[in-house]
Design an enzyme around this catalytic site. Structure first.
Site, PDB file in Angstrom:
ATOM      1  N   SER A 127       1.233  -5.776  -2.351  1.00  0.00           N
ATOM      2  CA  SER A 127       1.701  -4.463  -1.890  1.00  0.00           C
ATOM      3  C   SER A 127       3.142  -4.503  -1.399  1.00  0.00           C
ATOM      4  CB  SER A 127       0.792  -4.015  -0.746  1.00  0.00           C
ATOM      5  OG  SER A 127       1.398  -2.985  -0.004  1.00  0.00           O
ATOM      6  N   GLU A 129       3.990  -3.120   1.115  1.00  0.00           N
ATOM      7  CA  GLU A 129       3.911  -3.247   2.576  1.00  0.00           C
ATOM      8  C   GLU A 129       4.278  -4.659   3.029  1.00  0.00           C
ATOM      9  OE1 GLU A 129       2.931  -0.950   5.337  1.00  0.00           O
ATOM     10  OE2 GLU A 129       3.890   0.156   3.728  1.00  0.00           O
ATOM     11  N   TYR A 151      -2.376  -5.053   8.090  1.00  0.00           N
ATOM     12  CA  TYR A 151      -2.592  -4.922   6.647  1.00  0.00           C
ATOM     13  C   TYR A 151      -1.512  -5.685   5.876  1.00  0.00           C
ATOM     14  CZ  TYR A 151      -2.475  -2.785   2.011  1.00  0.00           C
ATOM     15  OH  TYR A 151      -2.435  -2.591   0.650  1.00  0.00           O
TER      16      TYR A 151
HETATM   17  P1  GDR Z   1       1.254   3.520   3.264  1.00  0.00           P
HETATM   18  O1  GDR Z   1       0.597   4.938   2.891  1.00  0.00           O
HETATM   19  O2  GDR Z   1       1.033   3.184   4.692  1.00  0.00           O
HETATM   20  O3  GDR Z   1       2.666   3.546   2.767  1.00  0.00           O
HETATM   21  O4  GDR Z   1       0.390   2.495   2.380  1.00  0.00           O
HETATM   22  P2  GDR Z   1       0.280   6.244   3.757  1.00  0.00           P
HETATM   23  O5  GDR Z   1       0.194   7.346   2.770  1.00  0.00           O
HETATM   24  O6  GDR Z   1      -0.889   6.055   4.671  1.00  0.00           O
HETATM   25  O7  GDR Z   1       1.596   6.419   4.697  1.00  0.00           O
HETATM   26  C1  GDR Z   1       2.858   6.653   4.165  1.00  0.00           C
HETATM   27  C2  GDR Z   1       3.821   7.058   5.261  1.00  0.00           C
HETATM   28  O8  GDR Z   1       3.494   8.354   5.743  1.00  0.00           O
HETATM   29  C3  GDR Z   1       3.610   8.376   7.158  1.00  0.00           C
HETATM   30  N1  GDR Z   1       2.776   9.444   7.729  1.00  0.00           N
HETATM   31  C4  GDR Z   1       1.445   9.547   7.609  1.00  0.00           C
HETATM   32  N2  GDR Z   1       0.567   8.766   6.957  1.00  0.00           N
HETATM   33  C5  GDR Z   1      -0.745   9.128   6.991  1.00  0.00           C
HETATM   34  N3  GDR Z   1      -1.640   8.381   6.320  1.00  0.00           N
HETATM   35  N4  GDR Z   1      -1.186  10.241   7.679  1.00  0.00           N
HETATM   36  C6  GDR Z   1      -0.315  11.047   8.365  1.00  0.00           C
HETATM   37  O9  GDR Z   1      -0.722  12.035   8.970  1.00  0.00           O
HETATM   38  C7  GDR Z   1       1.074  10.687   8.324  1.00  0.00           C
HETATM   39  N5  GDR Z   1       2.195  11.250   8.846  1.00  0.00           N
HETATM   40  C8  GDR Z   1       3.218  10.484   8.483  1.00  0.00           C
HETATM   41  C9  GDR Z   1       3.169   6.980   7.562  1.00  0.00           C
HETATM   42  O10 GDR Z   1       3.584   6.676   8.903  1.00  0.00           O
HETATM   43  C10 GDR Z   1       3.856   6.142   6.487  1.00  0.00           C
HETATM   44  O11 GDR Z   1       5.194   5.907   6.860  1.00  0.00           O
HETATM   45  C11 GDR Z   1      -0.102   2.808   1.093  1.00  0.00           C
HETATM   46  C12 GDR Z   1      -1.521   2.246   0.982  1.00  0.00           C
HETATM   47  O12 GDR Z   1      -2.101   2.681  -0.229  1.00  0.00           O
HETATM   48  C13 GDR Z   1      -1.510   0.726   0.981  1.00  0.00           C
HETATM   49  O13 GDR Z   1      -2.826   0.240   0.737  1.00  0.00           O
HETATM   50  C14 GDR Z   1      -0.570   0.249  -0.136  1.00  0.00           C
HETATM   51  O14 GDR Z   1      -0.517  -1.157  -0.135  1.00  0.00           O
HETATM   52  C15 GDR Z   1       0.813   0.842   0.070  1.00  0.00           C
HETATM   53  O15 GDR Z   1       0.728   2.254   0.090  1.00  0.00           O
HETATM   54  C16 GDR Z   1       1.768   0.420  -1.049  1.00  0.00           C
END
Ligand code: GDR
Length: 332
Positions: A127, A129, A151
């Protein structure tokens, strides 16, 4: 008929990959965890061609049995605790499944085959990440890792142990460093789907607002359907290797929100969005943007769906999905 074994088959990527491999003529085995897992029923209905095999990434003997039963040519390890936010609350579980689970898969393959004479090929879902607090921009296969969550730490272990087993035992073990990839099958906990689903509901009058965390972080978002092709291409190479898979474009969460609302004709999106500390993370990954030149050159892989098309596809899907659920007849 080649045989493929997929962990994480009930997730977004597992389902895309199962369809992709089935269309290519593979016999597809999918590992499902747990007793009476409701996702198994879902899988039977949606992908009836998949042979479900019980097993758990926390339980090595179950993985050995699964490998012995499926006798796969290719193993795709997509199973993980994949939600970064959850990994802060369940760090040990994440280390066990997302990290040690990879080691167990590699050991199970070695026990059942997977040497030079009987090479089971192994794909590890690494990933972006792992780059976390990025050391350079854009990120390539050579960029050092600096994970920012349990993670991310677990994925670094999974990546490193995959490389180590390749180098130590001559296994065909490769690792795809995939940047964020989305689509209508994305779980509602991830930000893209959370946004497109809420936008659809707001436009249908089913919801007032959307509550989010950090709007400033930037992600390199691609389409999951494009990314599973890259996984398969890696497994067809003469030598195992690691590849960054990304679009090379980055957008903030705010861009995502704005574009999703624009899809349903709402310009004043700010009045519909509220931020809540609940959705902020203890440590954030601020900026991800990948350089997939190696995949382009060596695999001939390029993404087909861009950011605007991706958001549009997801909003349209969620409009239809939410209308159906609410019994609303769409205007013609
Ligand atoms: P990520 O995906 O952590 O990049 O990992 P996610 O969509 O959860 O978050 C992306 C960004 O958005 C910000 N964010 C929020 N995120 C979520 N989930 N909910 C919210 O309400 C929100 N508001 C802001 C987060 O802080 C973050 O910066 C995904 C997953 O699929 C992993 O398993 C994978 O490895 C990576 O993508 C590549």
């Amino acid at each position: 008929m080649p045989r493929a074994f997929i962990t994480g088959i009930t997730g977004q990527d597992g389902r895309h990959l199962a369809e992709f491999l089935y269309d290519k003529g593979y016999e597809v085995f999918g590992m499902v965890t747990g007793q009476n897992n409701p996702k198994a029923e879902y899988l039977r209905n949606e992908l009836p061609f998949v042979e479900i095999v019980p097993g758990d990434l926390a339980d090595l003997p179950s993985l050995v049995k699964a490998m012995a039963h499926a006798q796969p040519d290719e193993v795709y390890n997509l199973g993980a605790i994949s939600f970064v936010a959850m990994s802060f609350n369940q760090a040990e579980l994440t280390a066990n499944i997302t990290g040690l689970g990879v080691l167990r898969m590699l050991e199970a393959i070695r026990m059942v085959g997977g040497n030079e004479n009987n090479p089971i090929r192994f794909y590890q879902a690494s990933s972006s990440e792992m780059f976390g607090k990025v050391r350079e921009t854009p990120q390539t296969e050579l960029t050092p890792f600096h994970p920012r969550s349990p993670y991310g730490c677990a994925k670094v272990f999974g990546h490193d142990i995959t490389v180590n087993y390749r180098e130590s035992y001559g296994m065909f073990a490769c690792s795809g460093i995939l940047f964020n990839h989305e689509g209508p099958r994305r779980g509602l906990e991830f930000v893209t789907r959370k946004v497109t689903n809420a936008v659809a509901r707001i436009s249908l009058g089913l919801q007032e607002e959307i509550v989010l965390g950090n709007l400033d972080s930037k992600r390199d978002w691609g389409y999951a359907g494009d990314y599973v092709k890259a996984m398969w291409l890696m497994m067809q190479q003469p030598e195992p290797d690691d590849f960054v898979i990304s679009t090379g474009n980055t957008h903030s969460i705010e861009d995502l929100v704005q574009r999703a609302f624009a899809e349903v004709g709402i310009d004043d999106w700010k009045s519909r969005v509220r931020q809540d500390p609940r959705f902020f993370r203890p440590a954030e990954v601020d900026l991800l943007i990948g350089d997939a030149s190696k995949a382009r050159t060596k695999l001939g892989w390029t993404p087909e769906v861009d950011f605007a098309q991706l958001v549009s596809m997801m909003v349209k899907h969620d409009l239809a999905y939410e209308s159906r659920k609410a019994g609303i007849v769409p205007a013609v």
